[in-house]
Write a protein that holds these residues in place. Sequence first.
Motif, PDB file in Angstrom:
ATOM      1  N   VAL A 225       0.855  -1.187   0.000  1.00 52.08           N
ATOM      2  CA  VAL A 225       0.000   0.000   0.000  1.00 52.08           C
ATOM      3  C   VAL A 225       0.887   1.232   0.000  1.00 52.08           C
ATOM      4  O   VAL A 225       1.774   1.371   0.845  1.00 52.08           O
ATOM      5  CB  VAL A 225      -0.919   0.023   1.229  1.00 52.08           C
TER       6      VAL A 225
ATOM      7  N   ALA B 166      -4.521   6.694  -0.876  1.00 47.47           N
ATOM      8  CA  ALA B 166      -4.002   5.328  -0.845  1.00 47.47           C
ATOM      9  C   ALA B 166      -4.025   4.726  -2.246  1.00 47.47           C
ATOM     10  O   ALA B 166      -4.894   5.047  -3.058  1.00 47.47           O
ATOM     11  CB  ALA B 166      -4.845   4.473   0.094  1.00 47.47           C
TER      12      ALA B 166
ATOM     13  N   THR C 111      -9.212   0.773   0.439  1.00 45.06           N
ATOM     14  CA  THR C 111      -8.940   0.557   1.858  1.00 45.06           C
ATOM     15  C   THR C 111     -10.188   0.274   2.696  1.00 45.06           C
ATOM     16  O   THR C 111     -10.078  -0.252   3.798  1.00 45.06           O
ATOM     17  CB  THR C 111      -8.227   1.788   2.447  1.00 45.06           C
TER      18      THR C 111
ATOM     19  N   ARG D 159     -10.933  -2.916   4.778  1.00 49.63           N
ATOM     20  CA  ARG D 159      -9.755  -3.772   4.626  1.00 49.63           C
ATOM     21  C   ARG D 159      -8.597  -3.333   5.508  1.00 49.63           C
ATOM     22  O   ARG D 159      -7.770  -4.159   5.919  1.00 49.63           O
ATOM     23  CB  ARG D 159      -9.305  -3.796   3.169  1.00 49.63           C
ATOM     24  N   TYR D 160      -8.497  -2.029   5.764  1.00 51.39           N
ATOM     25  CA  TYR D 160      -7.399  -1.483   6.553  1.00 51.39           C
ATOM     26  C   TYR D 160      -7.943  -0.489   7.572  1.00 51.39           C
ATOM     27  O   TYR D 160      -8.858   0.279   7.269  1.00 51.39           O
ATOM     28  CB  TYR D 160      -6.389  -0.756   5.669  1.00 51.39           C
TER      29      TYR D 160
ATOM     30  N   MET E 144      -7.027   2.960   9.378  1.00 47.70           N
ATOM     31  CA  MET E 144      -6.255   4.098   8.866  1.00 47.70           C
ATOM     32  C   MET E 144      -6.112   5.146   9.951  1.00 47.70           C
ATOM     33  O   MET E 144      -6.932   5.228  10.878  1.00 47.70           O
ATOM     34  CB  MET E 144      -6.983   4.728   7.662  1.00 47.70           C
TER      35      MET E 144
ATOM     36  N   ASN F 118     -14.390   6.770   0.804  1.00 47.78           N
ATOM     37  CA  ASN F 118     -14.080   5.417   0.346  1.00 47.78           C
ATOM     38  C   ASN F 118     -14.024   5.322  -1.176  1.00 47.78           C
ATOM     39  O   ASN F 118     -13.256   4.536  -1.729  1.00 47.78           O
ATOM     40  CB  ASN F 118     -15.103   4.436   0.903  1.00 47.78           C
TER      41      ASN F 118
ATOM     42  N   ASN G  52     -10.579   6.437  -1.988  1.00 46.72           N
ATOM     43  CA  ASN G  52      -9.484   5.828  -1.222  1.00 46.72           C
ATOM     44  C   ASN G  52      -8.640   6.895  -0.538  1.00 46.72           C
ATOM     45  O   ASN G  52      -7.395   6.831  -0.556  1.00 46.72           O
ATOM     46  CB  ASN G  52      -8.604   4.964  -2.136  1.00 46.72           C
TER      47      ASN G  52
ATOM     48  N   ALA H 235      -1.546   3.038   7.492  1.00 50.23           N
ATOM     49  CA  ALA H 235      -2.559   2.023   7.236  1.00 50.23           C
ATOM     50  C   ALA H 235      -2.113   0.713   7.883  1.00 50.23           C
ATOM     51  O   ALA H 235      -0.921   0.392   7.893  1.00 50.23           O
ATOM     52  CB  ALA H 235      -2.759   1.816   5.739  1.00 50.23           C
TER      53      ALA H 235
ATOM     54  N   ARG I  27      -3.219  -3.535   8.581  1.00 55.58           N
ATOM     55  CA  ARG I  27      -4.101  -4.651   8.238  1.00 55.58           C
ATOM     56  C   ARG I  27      -4.884  -5.147   9.459  1.00 55.58           C
ATOM     57  O   ARG I  27      -5.835  -5.921   9.314  1.00 55.58           O
ATOM     58  CB  ARG I  27      -3.286  -5.792   7.632  1.00 55.58           C
TER      59      ARG I  27
END
Length: 120
Positions: free
Chosen positions: A2, A24, A28, A31-32, A34, A73, A76, A97, A99
């Motif tokens: 990323v 990004a 994201t 999924r991540y 931030m 979103n 990103n 970011a 995971r």
Amino acid sequence: QVQLVESGGGSVQAGGSLRLSCAASVYTYNRYSMGWFRQAPGKEREGVAAISINGRTSYADSVKGRFTVSQDNAKNTLYLQMNSLKPEDTAIYYCAADRKRILTISPDYWGQGTQVTVSS
């Protein structure tokens, strides 16, 4: 991998506002986790604001009520709206970011940083 690219830093007088952006390279949302960190000269890096994977926000006590973290979103992109800035907000601001479900102090990915300078 990323990639995170910050923008929006600059110089402002105390009481002013700035909005930081973090673009990004991947999708994201969901999924991540931030967030934003900052590091002032001679000080350790500290967490400022974060959004967990499920969208819950959190803030450092020093910025509560003045800073707002949000994300678009579709683009990103992560934002940090900073109002009522103080000289002690002067620092390099880093986007991060992770995971993991909640942003940790050692996130998986970092941006290059953007300078914010607040003069009195």
